[in-house]
Design a protein around this motif. Structure first.
Motif: not given
Length: 211
Positions: A77-83, A206-211
């Protein structure tokens, strides 16, 4: 009033209540209660796990905290900016989830990490209430049991969305469900799940919820 988490002494499942009392005697310093949801109250992504581990979340009171599954989950999660912050296997480590809420299909630790079908059904109300309150844009189910219970909580037909690692399902509501094998030590030690496999699924979510 919505009840997204069970009470501290939830009486619903006799076997789990008995196990809870046994653990309170054996491990008086543990949390030893239904583990509540944790994370962002306005999540883009809801991660659905199976149940607390005896010496993981049942000890610490925070989902995926205190055992190997959390090491992999929170690093990813941290790697993808979610934590943000640093995960240190304890609930006061300062870790924060960004756009993610973690829930378990079963909130109490089950003997041998195996909840019964009846226990899964009994605890599903809290999952359904959590979905209604937090309205995530996407779900990540960790394992088949979490996948199946989530679909039932959503009123979806399980046969329409078969579980498979890496699967990406568009549900009837338009919400997207991602599937992954559970990030347990057993799955990683046996090669059922690799870090690369897990990062692929979490990265897509992560990419989906970032759009």
């Amino acid at each position: 009033m919505h009840q997204t988490n069970p009470p501290h002494d939830c009486p619903r499942c006799p076997r789990l209540v008995a196990f809870r009392h046994d653990n309170r005697r054996a491990y008086p310093d543990f949390f030893n209660a239904p583990v509540p949801n944790w994370g962002d109250d306005r999540p883009g992504l809801m991660i659905v796990g199976l149940a607390p581990g005896l010496k993981g979340a049942n000890r610490t009171g925070r989902p995926f905290t205190g055992d190997y599954a959390g090491d992999l989950l929170y690093a990813t999660l941290g790697k993808f900016g979610l934590a943000s912050g640093h995960y240190k296997q304890r609930p006061d480590d300062g870790l924060r989830l960004d756009g993610v809420l973690i829930v378990n299909a079963v909130r109490c630790v089950p003997p041998q990490n195996k909840p019964t079908p009846e226990e899964i059904r009994t605890c599903r109300d809290f999952l359904a209430e959590s979905i209604e309150v937090h309205t995530p844009r996407a779900f990540l189910a960790l394992g088949r049991i979490a996948h199946d219970s989530l679909l039932s909580a959503l009123g979806e037909k399980r046969s329409a969305y078969p579980f498979a690692h890496g699967a990406e399902h568009i549900l009837s509501s338009g919400t997207v469900l991602f599937d992954s094998y559970h990030c347990s030590r057993y799955n990683t030690n046996t090669g059922v799940l690799t870090t690369t496999m897990f990062e692929d699924v979490v990265g897509r979510a992560a990419r989906l919820i970032a759009t």
